[in-house]
Motif scaffolding. Structure first.
Motif, PDB file in Angstrom:
ATOM      1  N   CYS A 140      44.928  60.252  45.053  1.00 19.37           N
ATOM      2  CA  CYS A 140      44.670  60.803  46.633  1.00 19.37           C
ATOM      3  C   CYS A 140      45.052  59.795  47.611  1.00 19.37           C
ATOM      4  N   PRO A 141      46.353  59.335  47.780  1.00 12.47           N
ATOM      5  CA  PRO A 141      46.761  58.103  48.511  1.00 12.47           C
ATOM      6  C   PRO A 141      46.436  57.986  49.862  1.00 12.47           C
ATOM      7  N   ASP A 142      46.190  59.298  50.468  1.00 13.44           N
ATOM      8  CA  ASP A 142      45.868  59.564  51.873  1.00 13.44           C
ATOM      9  C   ASP A 142      44.552  59.382  52.162  1.00 13.44           C
ATOM     10  N   ALA A 143      43.574  59.271  51.272  1.00 11.21           N
ATOM     11  CA  ALA A 143      42.272  59.093  51.224  1.00 11.21           C
ATOM     12  C   ALA A 143      41.792  57.871  52.007  1.00 11.21           C
ATOM     13  N   TRP A 144      40.848  57.877  52.649  1.00 15.79           N
ATOM     14  CA  TRP A 144      40.143  56.671  53.197  1.00 15.79           C
ATOM     15  C   TRP A 144      38.965  56.436  52.288  1.00 15.79           C
ATOM     16  N   VAL A 145      38.709  55.100  51.952  1.00 19.75           N
ATOM     17  CA  VAL A 145      37.761  54.411  51.110  1.00 19.75           C
ATOM     18  C   VAL A 145      36.858  53.821  52.155  1.00 19.75           C
ATOM     19  N   ILE A 146      35.636  54.297  52.428  1.00 20.02           N
ATOM     20  CA  ILE A 146      34.492  53.642  53.005  1.00 20.02           C
ATOM     21  C   ILE A 146      33.635  53.126  52.147  1.00 20.02           C
ATOM     22  N   ASN A 147      33.521  51.622  52.101  1.00 22.68           N
ATOM     23  CA  ASN A 147      32.745  50.761  51.134  1.00 22.68           C
ATOM     24  C   ASN A 147      31.532  50.725  51.840  1.00 22.68           C
ATOM     25  N   PHE A 148      30.466  50.807  50.743  1.00 23.05           N
ATOM     26  CA  PHE A 148      29.281  50.131  51.188  1.00 23.05           C
ATOM     27  C   PHE A 148      28.520  49.354  50.356  1.00 23.05           C
ATOM     28  N   THR A 149      29.443  49.108  49.325  1.00 23.50           N
ATOM     29  CA  THR A 149      28.761  48.313  47.910  1.00 23.50           C
ATOM     30  C   THR A 149      28.944  46.888  48.218  1.00 23.50           C
ATOM     31  N   ASN A 150      27.563  46.235  48.183  1.00 23.82           N
ATOM     32  CA  ASN A 150      27.405  44.878  48.622  1.00 23.82           C
ATOM     33  C   ASN A 150      28.339  43.857  47.486  1.00 23.82           C
TER      34      ASN A 150
END
Length: 448
Positions: A140-150
């Motif tokens: 899904c190359p158009d997806a945004w990844v929103i990272n909350f992992t520390n």
């Protein structure tokens, strides 16, 4: 964007997921998530089942046409995803406990996002995030990844330094807490337009101005905090020690609570050592809270997020995550505080750094705020030091080399001896063997 809005949450069995879902339900009128996929690993199956059942009850109660799925197959979940949120903990809380206890056993701060513990959380996490990004780029190359992992700053730095993926935004709840604090102490209402000038690195941000309806109210805020009339800590997982009046007035900035680890190293270490000698570590507190939460979550009559969730240190992060997704999906061009590369926008730091700062978010992602083009010189030394640590850490996560781990440890201002750095590196690498697959050769050598 497609009418079908699909969000995939990796680490879906986390105790935070009900809060994330609450955020989506609250915003359903403008962010119509039709599918939420919760992805986890085999070790997390039991928690995933409990969370999934609770989420279904919450959706039913809200009466919105959202489907919640659960799976251990990440690649299946990613098909057709618009947004992917990552909130994972490699090795779960047992690994965190080792991160905290091993440094403390040698008289060093054990905190999961900085120093030796933060480094090892990064070493376990970064390769997993890279695997997720590979899958996203393929499926899904158009997806945004929103990272909350520390450690969110270190992870964001690694992604932009070592991959070519550009749709990645790091999110943290510390700025959200700071904003809530400002709203609270300045007695603002929803009608007030609040804008914060926030800059630095993840867990190392400073507030340098506060604009309410276009006018600066920073001086009264700073005065209140410096004089002790106001306490600037809304984070549950850090001891509530006030910064000294002299520090606040001389900096003329408001540091976030994590800066206690640098400005009050002696005191923070004393507190943590005291806990350690009593047999405690933050991970054990969290385990207890988690256990209680999952007992509550199992209740078939529970169909809302329980209040008790706010006892976890990441409370309110869903607001940050949901608002970021909302801003991108609806091209809102609104203000957020995120981890992103600044691409030379800041004139006195290297152009390739990822930083945490006030940004404007819309369809094309996050752009650094036009007002902030310069980081305050007074704290630049500290920022450079920690960024050097983050860069070395992301290199070590990639290489699996002992010397790269040593370099990162020796660059951390929380490690005070090169010999101790070697002891910590050896002990922590061996303790986390299971979660450090790319350290296989190094581990073999250490065992000889």
């Amino acid at each position: 964007m497609s009418q079908k809005l699909k969000v995939v949450t990796i680490g879906g069995g986390s105790s935070y997921t009900p809060e994330l879902l609450e955020g989506f339900l609250k915003r359903y009128h403008e962010l119509p998530v039709s599918e939420l996929w919760l992805v986890d690993v085999e070790d997390g199956q039991e928690k995933l089942d409990i969370i999934h059942a609770l989420c279904q009850r919450m959706v039913e109660k809200a009466g919105v046409p959202m489907k919640v799925y659960k799976t251990l197959d990440r690649r299946q979940a990613l098909e057709g995803a618009d947004f992917v949120t990552t909130q994972l903990r490699v090795g779960q809380l047992d690994a965190r406990e080792k991160d905290e206890r091993i440094p403390l056993s040698h008289g060093y701060l054990g905190q999961e996002t900085n120093g030796a513990a933060g480094l090892f959380k990064g070493l376990r996490t970064i390769p997993v995030i890279f695997d997720i990004i590979k899958d996203v780029q393929e499926i899904c190359p158009d997806a945004w990844v929103i990272n909350f992992t520390n450690p969110a700053g270190m992870v964001t730095e690694a992604v932009y330094r070592h991959t070519n993926f550009k749709r990645f935004i790091g999110v943290c709840n510390i700025p959200v807490g700071m904003k809530m604090f400002v709203t609270d102490v300045l007695k603002l209402t929803e009608k007030d337009d609040l804008s914060l000038d926030l800059f630095g690195l993840n867990h190392m941000v400073f507030l340098r101005d506060v604009l309410v309806n276009g006018k600066s109210r920073f001086a009264e805020l700073l005065d209140g905090v410096a004089s002790g009339k106001l306490t600037a800590n809304s984070v549950k997982n850090i001891f509530d020690l006030p910064f000294s009046e002299g520090l606040i007035r001389s900096l003329n900035l408001l540091p976030c609570s994590y800066l206690l680890y640098y400005f009050k190293q002696k005191e923070m270490l004393a507190i943590e050592m005291g806990e350690y000698y009593k047999g405690g570590a933050r991970a054990q507190v969290v385990k207890k809270v988690e256990k209680q939460l999952f007992e509550l979550y199992k209740d078939p009559d529970l169909n809302v997020k329980p209040k008790e969730l706010e006892l976890r240190g990441g409370a309110y992060y869903s607001d940050a995550a949901c608002e970021v997704i909302n801003a991108i999906y609806n091209d809102k061009q609104t203000e957020h505080y995120v981890n992103i590369p600044h691409h030379g926008h800041i004139d006195n730091i290297p152009a390739d750094w990822a930083v945490e700062m006030t940004a404007i978010l819309g369809r094309d992602g996050a752009k650094p705020h036009a007002r902030i083009t310069h980081f305050d010189e007074k704290v630049l030394g500290l920022i450079y030091t920690i960024k050097g640590f983050e860069v070395a850490a992301s290199q070590a996560a990639l290489s699996g080399e002992f010397n790269d781990v040593l370099l990162a440890l020796n660059l951390s201002p929380l490690i005070h001896s090169d010999r101790d750095a070697e002891v910590l590196a050896r002990e922590l690498i061996l303790a986390h063997e299971k979660w450090l697959p790319n350290f296989a050769t190094t581990i073999e050598k250490l065992k000889q």
